[in-house]
Design a protein around this motif. Structure first.
Motif, PDB file in Angstrom:
ATOM      1  N   THR A  52     -23.237  27.779 -15.530  1.00 42.36           N
ATOM      2  CA  THR A  52     -22.266  28.805 -15.181  1.00 42.36           C
ATOM      3  C   THR A  52     -20.852  28.253 -15.331  1.00 42.36           C
ATOM      4  OG1 THR A  52     -22.099  28.213 -12.848  1.00 42.36           O
ATOM      5  CG2 THR A  52     -23.916  29.681 -13.495  1.00 42.36           C
ATOM      6  N   SER A  53     -19.878  29.132 -15.181  1.00 47.86           N
ATOM      7  CA  SER A  53     -18.482  28.714 -15.285  1.00 47.86           C
ATOM      8  C   SER A  53     -18.112  27.740 -14.170  1.00 47.86           C
ATOM      9  CB  SER A  53     -17.565  29.926 -15.258  1.00 47.86           C
ATOM     10  OG  SER A  53     -17.770  30.676 -14.074  1.00 47.86           O
ATOM     11  N   ARG A  54     -18.868  27.756 -13.077  1.00 50.02           N
ATOM     12  CA  ARG A  54     -18.596  26.847 -11.962  1.00 50.02           C
ATOM     13  C   ARG A  54     -19.373  25.544 -12.089  1.00 50.02           C
ATOM     14  NH1 ARG A  54     -18.183  30.543  -6.453  1.00 50.02           N
ATOM     15  NH2 ARG A  54     -16.533  31.925  -7.189  1.00 50.02           N
ATOM     16  N   GLY A  55     -20.222  25.457 -13.116  1.00 48.38           N
ATOM     17  CA  GLY A  55     -20.955  24.217 -13.332  1.00 48.38           C
ATOM     18  C   GLY A  55     -22.355  24.184 -12.767  1.00 48.38           C
ATOM     19  N   ASN A  56     -22.830  25.300 -12.235  1.00 50.95           N
ATOM     20  CA  ASN A  56     -24.204  25.341 -11.772  1.00 50.95           C
ATOM     21  C   ASN A  56     -25.138  25.386 -12.967  1.00 50.95           C
ATOM     22  OD1 ASN A  56     -23.495  25.479  -8.989  1.00 50.95           O
ATOM     23  ND2 ASN A  56     -22.979  27.630  -9.273  1.00 50.95           N
ATOM     24  N   THR A  57     -26.217  24.637 -12.884  1.00 50.57           N
ATOM     25  CA  THR A  57     -27.114  24.499 -14.030  1.00 50.57           C
ATOM     26  C   THR A  57     -28.539  24.908 -13.691  1.00 50.57           C
ATOM     27  OG1 THR A  57     -27.560  22.181 -13.487  1.00 50.57           O
ATOM     28  CG2 THR A  57     -25.759  22.625 -15.021  1.00 50.57           C
ATOM     29  N   ASN A  58     -29.279  25.241 -14.734  1.00 50.37           N
ATOM     30  CA  ASN A  58     -30.691  25.554 -14.600  1.00 50.37           C
ATOM     31  C   ASN A  58     -31.384  25.090 -15.880  1.00 50.37           C
ATOM     32  OD1 ASN A  58     -32.981  26.583 -13.288  1.00 50.37           O
ATOM     33  ND2 ASN A  58     -32.849  28.484 -14.462  1.00 50.37           N
ATOM     34  N   TYR A  59     -32.569  24.495 -15.726  1.00 52.26           N
ATOM     35  CA  TYR A  59     -33.286  23.938 -16.857  1.00 52.26           C
ATOM     36  C   TYR A  59     -34.713  24.457 -16.935  1.00 52.26           C
ATOM     37  CZ  TYR A  59     -29.574  20.395 -16.930  1.00 52.26           C
ATOM     38  OH  TYR A  59     -28.369  19.747 -16.995  1.00 52.26           O
ATOM     39  N   ASP A  61     -38.579  23.770 -17.193  1.00 55.78           N
ATOM     40  CA  ASP A  61     -39.354  22.665 -16.612  1.00 55.78           C
ATOM     41  C   ASP A  61     -39.653  21.589 -17.646  1.00 55.78           C
ATOM     42  OD1 ASP A  61     -41.357  24.745 -14.367  1.00 55.78           O
ATOM     43  OD2 ASP A  61     -39.369  23.853 -14.130  1.00 55.78           O
ATOM     44  N   SER A  62     -39.831  21.992 -18.884  1.00 53.68           N
ATOM     45  CA  SER A  62     -40.241  21.054 -19.930  1.00 53.68           C
ATOM     46  C   SER A  62     -39.154  20.046 -20.296  1.00 53.68           C
ATOM     47  CB  SER A  62     -40.667  21.820 -21.183  1.00 53.68           C
ATOM     48  OG  SER A  62     -39.593  22.623 -21.658  1.00 53.68           O
ATOM     49  N   VAL A  63     -37.906  20.323 -19.908  1.00 52.18           N
ATOM     50  CA  VAL A  63     -36.810  19.415 -20.291  1.00 52.18           C
ATOM     51  C   VAL A  63     -36.134  18.775 -19.083  1.00 52.18           C
ATOM     52  CG1 VAL A  63     -36.408  20.798 -22.352  1.00 52.18           C
ATOM     53  CG2 VAL A  63     -34.945  21.137 -20.336  1.00 52.18           C
ATOM     54  N   LYS A  64     -36.518  19.155 -17.888  1.00 50.70           N
ATOM     55  CA  LYS A  64     -35.904  18.589 -16.687  1.00 50.70           C
ATOM     56  C   LYS A  64     -36.045  17.069 -16.670  1.00 50.70           C
ATOM     57  CE  LYS A  64     -36.286  22.497 -13.506  1.00 50.70           C
ATOM     58  NZ  LYS A  64     -36.983  23.056 -12.313  1.00 50.70           N
ATOM     59  N   GLY A  65     -34.945  16.408 -16.353  1.00 49.70           N
ATOM     60  CA  GLY A  65     -34.941  14.958 -16.303  1.00 49.70           C
ATOM     61  C   GLY A  65     -34.689  14.289 -17.651  1.00 49.70           C
TER      62      GLY A  65
END
Length: 118
Positions: A52-59, A61-65
């Motif tokens: 998001t514009s505030r820097g909140n992220t979501n990934y 599951d296959s790429v987390k980490g």
């Protein structure tokens, strides 16, 4: 008119790294959420990561980490750092952005190929 241009794709061995970049240009008031998606032949385009514009992220599951999304709002640019790449990460990667130009429009880049060899 808004354009998104991706760069940074290529061929890499399994375990390697790549960094994708996507620059938005045009008459842009602001950019809300930016993200990366990927698609392989015969499959639907899938979410990889969003920010998001505030820097909140979501990934996914296959790429987390392994993958990290970031952005530089001053440059209208979003990045995707991809580490510990696997052959199953092979796909065309697309940049996406929700851009304010008076109204909100969802723009897509043309895609960049990422190929991970085993």
């Amino acid at each position: 008119q808004v354009q998104l241009v991706e760069s940074g794709g290529g061929l890499v061995q399994a375990g390697g790294s790549l960094r994708l970049s996507c620059v938005a240009s045009g008459t842009i008031l602001s950019i809300n959420t930016m993200g990366w998606y990927r698609q392989t032949p015969g499959k639907q385009r899938e979410l990889v990561a969003v920010i998001t514009s505030r820097g909140n992220t979501n990934y996914a599951d296959s790429v987390k980490g392994r993958f990290t999304i970031s952005r530089d709002n001053a440059k209208n640019t979003v990045y995707l750092q991809m580490n510990s790449l696997k052959p199953e990460d092979t796909a065309v990667y697309y940049c996406n952005a929700d851009v304010e130009v008076g109204v909100t429009i969802r723009s897509w880049g043309q895609g960049t190929q990422v190929t991970v060899s085993s």
